[in-house]
Design a protein around this motif. Structure first.
Motif, mmCIF file in Angstrom:
data_model
loop_
_atom_site.group_PDB
_atom_site.id
_atom_site.type_symbol
_atom_site.label_atom_id
_atom_site.label_comp_id
_atom_site.label_asym_id
_atom_site.label_seq_id
_atom_site.Cartn_x
_atom_site.Cartn_y
_atom_site.Cartn_z
ATOM 1 N N CYS A 175 0.849 -1.191 0.000
ATOM 2 C CA CYS A 175 0.000 0.000 0.000
ATOM 3 C C CYS A 175 0.883 1.239 0.000
ATOM 4 O O CYS A 175 2.048 1.198 0.397
ATOM 5 C CB CYS A 175 -0.979 0.016 1.172
ATOM 6 S SG CYS A 175 -0.229 0.269 2.786
ATOM 7 N N CYS A 207 -1.636 -2.646 9.389
ATOM 8 C CA CYS A 207 -1.901 -1.612 8.383
ATOM 9 C C CYS A 207 -2.215 -2.235 7.029
ATOM 10 O O CYS A 207 -3.131 -1.787 6.325
ATOM 11 C CB CYS A 207 -0.699 -0.679 8.271
ATOM 12 S SG CYS A 207 -0.477 0.427 9.683
ATOM 13 N N LEU A 208 -1.470 -3.267 6.658
ATOM 14 C CA LEU A 208 -1.725 -3.925 5.376
ATOM 15 C C LEU A 208 -3.064 -4.652 5.394
ATOM 16 O O LEU A 208 -3.762 -4.703 4.376
ATOM 17 C CB LEU A 208 -0.588 -4.890 5.055
ATOM 18 C CG LEU A 208 0.724 -4.225 4.633
ATOM 19 C CD1 LEU A 208 1.847 -5.251 4.563
ATOM 20 C CD2 LEU A 208 0.577 -3.514 3.287
ATOM 21 N N ARG A 226 -5.796 -2.041 4.740
ATOM 22 C CA ARG A 226 -5.661 -1.192 3.553
ATOM 23 C C ARG A 226 -6.950 -1.223 2.735
ATOM 24 O O ARG A 226 -7.758 -2.155 2.832
ATOM 25 C CB ARG A 226 -4.482 -1.662 2.700
ATOM 26 C CG ARG A 226 -4.692 -3.047 2.127
ATOM 27 C CD ARG A 226 -3.516 -3.556 1.339
ATOM 28 N NE ARG A 226 -3.760 -4.909 0.881
ATOM 29 C CZ ARG A 226 -3.225 -5.458 -0.185
ATOM 30 N NH1 ARG A 226 -2.403 -4.765 -0.934
ATOM 31 N NH2 ARG A 226 -3.512 -6.694 -0.526
ATOM 32 N N LEU A 277 -3.540 3.172 2.830
ATOM 33 C CA LEU A 277 -3.773 2.945 4.243
ATOM 34 C C LEU A 277 -5.200 3.344 4.597
ATOM 35 O O LEU A 277 -5.783 4.227 3.960
ATOM 36 C CB LEU A 277 -2.804 3.780 5.081
ATOM 37 C CG LEU A 277 -1.330 3.401 5.079
ATOM 38 C CD1 LEU A 277 -0.521 4.500 5.766
ATOM 39 C CD2 LEU A 277 -1.097 2.065 5.762
#
Length: 268
Positions: free
Chosen positions: A59, A144-145, A148, A157
Motif C-alpha cells: 500500500c 496496516c496492510l 488497507r 492505508l
C-alpha cells in the motif's frame, strides 16, 4: 541523444553516485509533468499494476495526490515475505535496486522513464520505523496492510492508519509540519482514533507532549505551533527499557551510512 549505461550494474552505480545527468542527459531541474488529467505517472502506474499481478501485499504510505508528477520518493509499505515477488515484478520494468546501508527496513528502486525524461524512485519499507536513523521500530505493518483499502488502482492505508503514520513521520522524521502535510492531517483527523497500533506508538513516543489524544486534538484545532514544539522537544521521549536499544540502532545505522559513502581509492 542521452548517454545510456550499458548494463544494470552500470545503471545502478550511476544512480548511487548521484550522477543522474550521465544516465538521463538532463539535469535535476528538467522535469516533465504528466499529461493533463492523468492521476498517476506511467512509470509508477506500471509498477503498481505489476505488484497487483504478482499478488504483492502493498500500500501507498502517503503522497497519493502527488503521483502524477512525483517530485520525491514514492513511499510504499510491503509485506516482508513479498519482497522477492516485488523484486521480480519490478525488474522487467527497469527498476534498479540501490544500496540502503544504514536505512533500516528501507529498500530503494530507481527507474528512468524515457517518455517523461525523468527518474522515478520507489522507497519500499517492510516495517514502519521512524526517526532519522529509523530507531523507533513498530510492529504495525501487518495490521496496516490488513486494513488497507483499494481506490481505483491504488492500495491506500485506512484513514486512521494514514493519520498516525503521517503524524509520526512529521514529528519523528521531520520535526516539522509542511503545508501539504498539515492539510492532509486535517483531512484524516476526523476519522482517526487512539486505538490503533500506531496511535499507541505515538502515545508512548510523545508522552512528554501529552500523548496521542492530546496530539490528535491539537491537529483538529490546527495548533501547529504546539505541535511543532512537541516535534522538536518531545520526540525523544520513550519507554526507559527501549532507550538503549534505540541508541544502538542510531550508532549502527550511522556507521553503516558512513561506510556506504566511502569509495574505494581506485574508483573514479
Amino acid at each position: 541523444m542521452p548517454h545510456r549505461a550499458g548494463t544494470q550494474d552500470d545503471r545502478r552505480q550511476i544512480v548511487e553516485d548521484g550522477l543522474h545527468d550521465r544516465l538521463t542527459g538532463v539535469g535535476e531541474g528538467a522535469r516533465t509533468p504528466a499529461p493533463a488529467g492523468q492521476a498517476i505517472h506511467p512509470a509508477v502506474s506500471r509498477a503498481f499494476e505489476a505488484l497487483e499481478r504478482s499478488s504483492v501485499h502493498w500500500c501507498l504510505l502517503r503522497g497519493e495526490s502527488d503521483l502524477a508528477s512525483p517530485e520525491g520518493d514514492v513511499d510504499l509499505l510491503v509485506a516482508r515475505d513479498d519482497m522477492p515477488r516485488l523484486r521480480a515484478a519490478l525488474a522487467p520494468l527497469g527498476y534498479v535496486p540501490l544500496r540502503a546501508w544504514g536505512r533500516g527496513p528501507h529498500h530503494f528502486f530507481v527507474a528512468y522513464d524515457e517518455a517523461s525524461a525523468r527518474r522515478v524512485k520507489l522507497d519500499v519499507v517492510t516495517q514502519l520505523a521512524y526517526g532519522r536513523y529509523q530507531e523507533v521500530r513498530t510492529a504495525a505493518a501487518a495490521g496496516c496492510l490488513a486494513r488497507r483499502r483499494h481506490v481505483g488502482g491504488l492500495a491506500l492505508l485506512s484513514p486512521g492508519d494514514a493519520f498516525w503514520a503521517l503524524l509520526l513521520h512529521c514529528v519523528l522524521d521531520r520535526e516539522a509540519f509542511s503545508a501539504a502535510h498539515r492539510g492532509r492531517l486535517l483531512e484524516l483527523a476526523g476519522e482517526a482514533d487512539c486505538d490503533l497500533e500506531l496511535a499507541n506508538i505515538a502515545d508512548a513516543a510523545l508522552a512528554g507532549g501529552g500523548g496521542a489524544a492530546t496530539v490528535l486534538e491539537l491537529v483538529r484545532a490546527e495548533d501547529w505551533t504546539a505541535l511543532t514544539t512537541i516535534a522538536k522537544e518531545d520526540r525523544a521521549t520513550w519507554a526507559d527499557g527501549r532507550r538503549l536499544e534505540m541508541r544502538l540502532r542510531v550508532l549502527v545505522n550511522r556507521a553503516l551510512r558512513r561506510a556506504a559513502n566511502v569509495r574505494p581509492s581506485g574508483r573514479r
